[in-house]
Design a protein around this motif. Sequence first.
Motif, PDB file in Angstrom:
ATOM      1  N   ILE A 100       0.856  -1.185   0.000  1.00 39.02           N
ATOM      2  CA  ILE A 100       0.000   0.000   0.000  1.00 39.02           C
ATOM      3  C   ILE A 100       0.895   1.240   0.000  1.00 39.02           C
ATOM      4  CG2 ILE A 100      -1.986  -1.068   1.116  1.00 39.02           C
ATOM      5  CD1 ILE A 100      -1.111   0.096   3.741  1.00 39.02           C
ATOM      6  N   GLY A 101       0.342   2.350  -0.474  1.00 34.02           N
ATOM      7  CA  GLY A 101       1.093   3.595  -0.500  1.00 34.02           C
ATOM      8  C   GLY A 101       1.501   4.043   0.896  1.00 34.02           C
ATOM      9  N   ARG A 102       2.626   4.712   1.001  1.00 35.68           N
ATOM     10  CA  ARG A 102       3.162   5.103   2.316  1.00 35.68           C
ATOM     11  C   ARG A 102       2.188   5.958   3.110  1.00 35.68           C
ATOM     12  NH1 ARG A 102       9.336   6.930   2.704  1.00 35.68           N
ATOM     13  NH2 ARG A 102       8.915   6.377   4.877  1.00 35.68           N
TER      14      ARG A 102
ATOM     15  N   GLY B   4       0.188   2.294   8.367  1.00 35.81           N
ATOM     16  CA  GLY B   4       0.025   2.571   9.789  1.00 35.81           C
ATOM     17  C   GLY B   4      -1.414   2.745  10.238  1.00 35.81           C
ATOM     18  N   GLN B   5      -2.378   2.390   9.381  1.00 37.52           N
ATOM     19  CA  GLN B   5      -3.796   2.542   9.731  1.00 37.52           C
ATOM     20  C   GLN B   5      -4.529   1.205   9.774  1.00 37.52           C
ATOM     21  OE1 GLN B   5      -5.680   5.965   7.576  1.00 37.52           O
ATOM     22  NE2 GLN B   5      -3.682   6.156   6.592  1.00 37.52           N
ATOM     23  N   GLY B   6      -3.788   0.116   9.695  1.00 36.01           N
ATOM     24  CA  GLY B   6      -4.399  -1.206   9.755  1.00 36.01           C
ATOM     25  C   GLY B   6      -4.956  -1.716   8.441  1.00 36.01           C
TER      26      GLY B   6
ATOM     27  N   VAL C 184       2.178  -8.371  11.291  1.00 33.15           N
ATOM     28  CA  VAL C 184       0.863  -8.729  10.762  1.00 33.15           C
ATOM     29  C   VAL C 184       0.739 -10.240  10.637  1.00 33.15           C
ATOM     30  CG1 VAL C 184      -0.633  -8.633   8.726  1.00 33.15           C
ATOM     31  CG2 VAL C 184       0.505  -6.558   9.542  1.00 33.15           C
ATOM     32  N   SER C 185       1.758 -10.874  10.052  1.00 35.42           N
ATOM     33  CA  SER C 185       1.728 -12.321   9.860  1.00 35.42           C
ATOM     34  C   SER C 185       1.620 -13.054  11.190  1.00 35.42           C
ATOM     35  CB  SER C 185       2.984 -12.777   9.116  1.00 35.42           C
ATOM     36  OG  SER C 185       3.051 -12.191   7.835  1.00 35.42           O
TER      37      SER C 185
END
Length: 210
Positions: free
Chosen positions: A112-114, A118-120, A156-157
């Motif tokens: 995803i774009g930078r 950081g928003q899940g 995340v993993s």
Amino acid sequence: MDPWPLRHLVLRTPRLELRPDDDEGLFELVEVAKDGVHDPAEMPFNVPWADRLADDNGRGMVQFFWSQRAKLAAGDWTVTFLVRHEGKVIGVQDVGARDFAVLREVNTGSWIGRKFQGQGFGTEMRIAVLQFAFDHLGARIARSAAWEGNHASNRVSEKLGYVHDGTIGLAPRGERLEHVRLRLDAANFVRPEWSVQVEDLAECVQLITS
């Protein structure tokens, strides 16, 4: 019969919409990539495609996704989902397999774009394709990979139930890095309280499960 029924497939999560790639969306994705995907001092991908954006204006990126779409077949496929938040493309999440009817395994990858990190969103879109693969396609195992130092991806993993499955050395910028292979069995998937909504799968499921 629709010649390309995948174009109707939709995955919906509480905040996101995932649809197989289309040309208009790919051009929007290129602009997201140009705004930045990762720290230029680091390379999170095993193929350093982001380094080439300034040279070809995203042409190679679009051609790669076109090639993935063109070679899709039941025994060897990748579905590239464009991820949208509030109607705008923010990144891409893919899921693919070889010999799926026998192995019941899928591989996933994403970015995803930078400015959207950081928003899940990364977690939410990976959950979407995992639920899609396990609950709607009948997959038993999902595989992924990340650099040893990619702490965000590895976190995340870990929270989704993946376990380490060995490493492999790669050199995307000419220097050896350790790529950590990850495995998630369906029974170990740590599920959220919500479930992905899948629309218009019936027409295209035979393309990818037979």
